[in-house]
Design a protein around this motif. Structure first.
Motif, PDB file in Angstrom:
ATOM      1  N   ARG A 190       0.892  -1.163   0.000  1.00 29.82           N
ATOM      2  CA  ARG A 190       0.000   0.000   0.000  1.00 29.82           C
ATOM      3  C   ARG A 190       0.930   1.211   0.000  1.00 29.82           C
ATOM      4  O   ARG A 190       1.774   1.342   0.862  1.00 29.82           O
ATOM      5  CB  ARG A 190      -0.901  -0.016   1.235  1.00 29.82           C
TER       6      ARG A 190
ATOM      7  N   ASP B 230     -12.641  -8.898  -0.473  1.00 35.50           N
ATOM      8  CA  ASP B 230     -13.801  -8.256   0.151  1.00 35.50           C
ATOM      9  C   ASP B 230     -15.065  -8.226  -0.717  1.00 35.50           C
ATOM     10  O   ASP B 230     -16.162  -8.044  -0.205  1.00 35.50           O
ATOM     11  CB  ASP B 230     -13.457  -6.804   0.548  1.00 35.50           C
TER      12      ASP B 230
ATOM     13  N   GLY C  97     -13.264  -8.270   5.700  1.00 32.11           N
ATOM     14  CA  GLY C  97     -14.178  -7.613   4.766  1.00 32.11           C
ATOM     15  C   GLY C  97     -14.077  -6.097   4.811  1.00 32.11           C
ATOM     16  O   GLY C  97     -14.840  -5.398   4.166  1.00 32.11           O
TER      17      GLY C  97
ATOM     18  N   HIS D  20      -5.893 -13.336   8.866  1.00 35.54           N
ATOM     19  CA  HIS D  20      -5.280 -13.352   7.528  1.00 35.54           C
ATOM     20  C   HIS D  20      -5.274 -14.699   6.825  1.00 35.54           C
ATOM     21  O   HIS D  20      -4.915 -14.751   5.645  1.00 35.54           O
ATOM     22  CB  HIS D  20      -3.860 -12.780   7.595  1.00 35.54           C
TER      23      HIS D  20
ATOM     24  N   GLU E 115     -15.868  -7.882  10.404  1.00 38.39           N
ATOM     25  CA  GLU E 115     -14.973  -7.008  11.185  1.00 38.39           C
ATOM     26  C   GLU E 115     -15.425  -5.547  11.151  1.00 38.39           C
ATOM     27  O   GLU E 115     -15.131  -4.777  12.051  1.00 38.39           O
ATOM     28  CB  GLU E 115     -13.524  -7.128  10.699  1.00 38.39           C
TER      29      GLU E 115
ATOM     30  N   ARG F  18      -6.876 -14.583   3.503  1.00 34.55           N
ATOM     31  CA  ARG F  18      -6.267 -14.004   2.293  1.00 34.55           C
ATOM     32  C   ARG F  18      -5.388 -14.997   1.532  1.00 34.55           C
ATOM     33  O   ARG F  18      -4.949 -14.706   0.415  1.00 34.55           O
ATOM     34  CB  ARG F  18      -5.443 -12.781   2.682  1.00 34.55           C
TER      35      ARG F  18
HETATM   36  O1  F6P Z   1      -8.992  -5.609   1.804  1.00 32.32           O
HETATM   37  C1  F6P Z   1      -8.587  -6.883   2.172  1.00 32.32           C
HETATM   38  C2  F6P Z   1      -8.414  -7.000   3.662  1.00 32.32           C
HETATM   39  O2  F6P Z   1      -8.023  -8.321   3.964  1.00 32.32           O
HETATM   40  C3  F6P Z   1      -9.627  -6.590   4.490  1.00 32.32           C
HETATM   41  O3  F6P Z   1     -10.608  -7.589   4.544  1.00 32.32           O
HETATM   42  C4  F6P Z   1      -8.984  -6.268   5.806  1.00 32.32           C
HETATM   43  O4  F6P Z   1      -9.738  -5.336   6.543  1.00 32.32           O
HETATM   44  C5  F6P Z   1      -7.652  -5.680   5.414  1.00 32.32           C
HETATM   45  O5  F6P Z   1      -7.376  -6.119   4.096  1.00 32.32           O
HETATM   46  C6  F6P Z   1      -6.514  -6.071   6.322  1.00 32.32           C
HETATM   47  O6  F6P Z   1      -5.390  -5.399   5.903  1.00 32.32           O
HETATM   48  P1  F6P Z   1      -3.906  -5.699   6.425  1.00 32.32           P
HETATM   49  O7  F6P Z   1      -3.424  -6.925   5.716  1.00 32.32           O
HETATM   50  O8  F6P Z   1      -3.146  -4.487   6.068  1.00 32.32           O
HETATM   51  O9  F6P Z   1      -4.001  -5.961   7.896  1.00 32.32           O
END
Ligand code: F6P
Length: 321
Positions: free
Chosen positions: A72, A128, A171, A251, A222, A254
């Motif tokens: 990011r 998401d 989400g 995580h 969340e 993901r």
């Molecule tokens: O946008 C994807 C996501 O996994 C969201 O569901 C979650 O709120 C966020 O990213 C978590 O981000 P990070 O990996 O920076 O903690």
């Protein structure tokens, strides 16, 4: 178009590799060079470029994460950062971009695409499913399947111990992971930001629920206004006789091998993204709506979905009794 740059940005999602593979192979099919940009917009600014060929994307369709890595980028939100990014693209002869990501990615891409003469096309890559202009985003299907795998396991132990489990899922500010996976696991209740949580109503449902039912599962997004911790405390207080536990999945949602649905979606959208560039499109996200390719301007794709599908909400109410 002679050279397409491809990058992944924001939170990774399963199927991003399938998306990269599709962009690379489609570009080569049309005799266009492809450059991989590492770490999203960060790598664009830092000139982390790698030439891609058919082999660079061999054996990745089944892998989670993203071979191009992701980040990011705060720098991309500055004018100087974007200028540097543009200069690097020019210097390396990259004359079009495919960006794979979610809300933040498209917000950045929209500004960039309007400031500079580089056509940018987006592919929806996020677990998401919170983008407008596609029925599903790449990664969502795998993520909800990861959730139901995990919650099925939680259900086993909940059932053995006669416990109530609150399971918090990801989400961001969207409840779409919670809603669909909640239906999939037969949750007793689902708490999502799109519909106001009436705690008294929830208590009534819990109190009047079948007494012969050993376990109870409540799925909480969340982004819900109450959230996992608070609702767990409230339930513990109201029902001290329930054996209540909170589990935050985090995580793991993901990661993992992308589902077939995500691989096929990514493959279709990759072809559509490159063809969109060849047809002169820009500042658009490609999506799939009712099985057809659909183009949505970035600024519309990132608009907030404030309502959950009432048909799905109704199903929860009917089936969770
Ligand atoms: O946008 C994807 C996501 O996994 C969201 O569901 C979650 O709120 C966020 O990213 C978590 O981000 P990070 O990996 O920076 O903690």
């Amino acid at each position: 178009i002679k050279n397409i740059g491809v990058l992944t940005s924001g939170g990774d999602s399963p199927g991003m590799n399938a998306a990269i593979r599709s962009v690379v192979r489609t570009s080569l099919y049309y005799d266009i060079q492809v450059t991989g940009i590492m770490r999203g917009f960060e790598g664009l600014i830092g000139e982390e470029f790698i030439p891609m060929n058919r082999k660079s994307v061999a054996n990745i369709i089944q892998r989670g994460g993203t071979i191009l890595k992701t980040a990011r980028s705060d720098a991309f939100y500055t004018k100087e950062g974007r200028q540097k990014a543009y200069d690097n693209l020019k210097k390396n002869g990259i004359d079009a971009l495919v960006v794979i990501g979610g809300e933040g990615t498209f917000t950045g891409a929209n500004i960039f695409g309007k400031e500079f003469d580089i056509p940018v096309i987006g592919m929806p890559g996020t677990i998401d499913n919170d983008l407008i202009g596609t029925d599903f985003t790449i990664g969502y299907d795998t993520a909800i399947n990861t959730v139901i795998d995990a919650v099925d396991k939680i259900r086993d132990t909940a059932e053995s111990h006669d416990r109530l489990f609150i399971v918090e899922v990801m989400g961001k500010d969207s409840g779409l992971i919670a809603l669909r996976s909640g239906i999939g696991v037969g949750a007793e209740a689902i708490l999502i930001p799109e519909s106001r949580t009436d705690v008294d109503q929830l208590f009534k449902r819990l109190a009047s629920g079948r007494k012969d039912k050993a376990s109870k599962i409540i799925i909480v997004a969340e982004g819900d206004e109450i959230g996992g911790f608070e609702i767990t405390e409230l339930i513990k207080e109201k029902f001290p006789n329930y054996d209540t536990r909170l589990s935050i999945l985090g995580h793991i949602q993901r990661g993992g091998r992308p589902s077939c649905m995500d691989r096929v979606l990514a493959s279709r959208l990759g072809v559509a993204a490159v063809e969109a560039l060849l047809n002169g499109q820009k500042n658009m996200m490609v999506g799939l709506v009712n099985h057809n390719i659909h183009y949505t301007p970035f600024y519309n794709a990132v608009k907030h979905l404030s309502e959950a599908d009432p048909r799905l909400l109704k199903i929860v109410n009917i089936l969770s009794l």
